[in-house]
Motif scaffolding. Structure first.
Motif: not given
Ligand code: PMT
Length: 400
Positions: A100-126
């Motif tokens: 529940g952290i909102a400290d930039d435009l994207l994280s704040t928009t995600l918090m404020a958005c009540a519409k469905p959300k899809i995320i595509c995780p991508a990062m190092n395996t570990n």
């Protein structure tokens, strides 16, 4: 499903951010309106200007931009969109969303958005397997966020493992299927489709088979998924790519197809058997390749189970659609199969007709019902035949 949809795409600072340019392009080509929001880290990897050109819309990058397009931008974009997609979703944004952290435009928009959300995780395996990420993803799942599984393969850090951002076409198809499950006219329906021909082994290198290419069944499965149904496709060997967004099981023999079909039968609403199932199998399968010693070779054949007939006997509310491949007496033979197999509809094709039956891209069929009604369809693509069948399935099930 993407036509006319408003999609907010959040881009975070993962190496795979460059792939999202192609994703945005594909979404726009499919008729969607796209607005991109980038984190500060993402702007170091891909220029916002590129996303602006590709999406045709201004790109939002900061809570503090003086030239923001919307008033209270983080709330406005969340209101504007039909769905929000984050790709790539780094461990950082996943952690912020879960905490529940909102400290930039994207994280704040995600918090404020009540519409469905899809995320595509991508990062190092570990990082992906780190207990914190695993915990955060579980939290997001519980919060109703849809998570597209990451791919496996070569990662930017030089190792092979899981954590790859799926290819843009796959992400696009995932979003499309997600929207179809929410809005498609067959949503809520679980459909089992069989396709292709079964093969019965004579020896390790030879088999009894037929000319089914799988095109008819694959067209039905593809369109049912596109229209929002949950589709299982059980297929004999074909040269076709399984459609995206269907649960796919590959089988070879009739016995294998029977087992696969019975395994899912109690949990589906509709079965459409487009497969050309081998009625007979060799009584004896030779362990080694049969040598050509004699002038003639006699094969003794045993009858295979009739899958569709068994389904008809075990029917518990499912709608059963069979196919009939006939070379003579089309209507009489097909009507007899409706009765014998306890079907709700049969799709009869005279496979001797030009443009009909095996391996063609088109088909000419007659639809027969238990009350004796017959509906004939003109020559059309297998895709169109499939959609006619699915329209009837929709009408008869009321989509449950
Ligand atoms: O795959 P394509 O190249 O696109 O070709 C499409 C097609 C011609 C294979 C397709 O349109 C078609 O007609 N499929 C059914 C072929 C067939 O096996 O017909 P049938 O009349 O022998 O069987 C009647 C029904 O019983 C079929 O739904 C079949 O799947 C089913 N069956 C048959 C035998 C058996 N042992 N078990 C079964 O379940």
């Amino acid at each position: 499903m993407l036509e006319g949809k408003k999609i907010a795409v959040g881009v975070t600072g993962g190496i795979a951010a460059y792939k999202v340019v192609t994703l945005v392009s594909r979404l726009v080509q499919a008729g969607a309106q796209v607005r991109v929001i980038m984190t500060d880290a993402a702007t170091h990897l891909v220029s916002p200007l590129l996303f602006k050109e590709i999406s045709g819309n201004p790109v939002a990058t900061s809570l503090w931009a003086g030239n923001a397009e919307f008033n209270v931008e983080h709330v406005a974009i969340g209101r504007w969109c039909d769905v929000m997609v984050v790709a790539p979703a780094t461990a950082d944004i996943i952690g912020k969303m879960a905490g529940g952290i909102a400290d930039d435009l994207l994280s704040t928009t995600l918090m404020a958005c009540a519409k469905p959300k899809i995320i595509c995780p991508a990062m190092n395996t570990n990082m992906l397997e780190n207990p914190a990420t695993v915990r955060n993803l579980e939290t997001l799942r519980r919060d109703g966020v849809t998570i597209m599984p990451s791919g496996a393969g070569h990662l930017a850090c030089g190792v092979n493992g899981s954590g790859r951002l799926p290819e843009p076409e796959d992400i696009k198809a995932f979003i499309d299927a997600f929207l179809a499950r929410r809005e498609g006219d067959l949503r809520g329906l679980r459909i089992l489709v069989t396709a292709g021909g079964t093969r019965e082994a004579i020896d390790p290198v030879r088999f009894i088979g037929n000319r089914s290419s799988g095109k008819m069944g694959y067209a039905i499965a593809r369109d049912a998924a596109r229209r929002g149904a949950e589709v299982t496709l059980v297929s004999g060997p074909t040269a076709l790519q399984p459609p995206r967004n269907v649960a796919f099981t590959s089988v070879e023999s009739t016995r294998e197809m029977l087992d696969a079909v019975l395994g899912v039968y109690p949990n589906v609403d509709v079965v459409i058997m487009a497969a050309a199932v081998a009625d007979y199998k060799p009584h004896h399968r030779a362990e080694q390749k049969i040598k050509k010693n004699d002038e003639t070779l006699e094969l003794s054949l045993d009858k295979n189970p009739d899958i569709l007939k068994l389904l008809g006997q075990q029917k518990a509310g499912q709608l059963l659609v069979g196919f009939a491949a006939e070379t003579q007496n089309l209507l009489e033979n097909a009507a007899a199969k409706v009765k014998k197999k306890n079907l709700d509809m049969i799709v009869a094709n005279d496979v001797t007709m030009k443009g009909a039956g095996f391996s063609t891209d088109t088909n000419v069929v007659k639809l027969l019902f238990p009350d004796g009604t017959i509906k004939g369809l003109d020559l059309m693509t297998k895709e169109e035949v499939g959609n006619h069948i699915l329209d009837i399935v929709k009408e008869k099930t009321g989509c449950r």
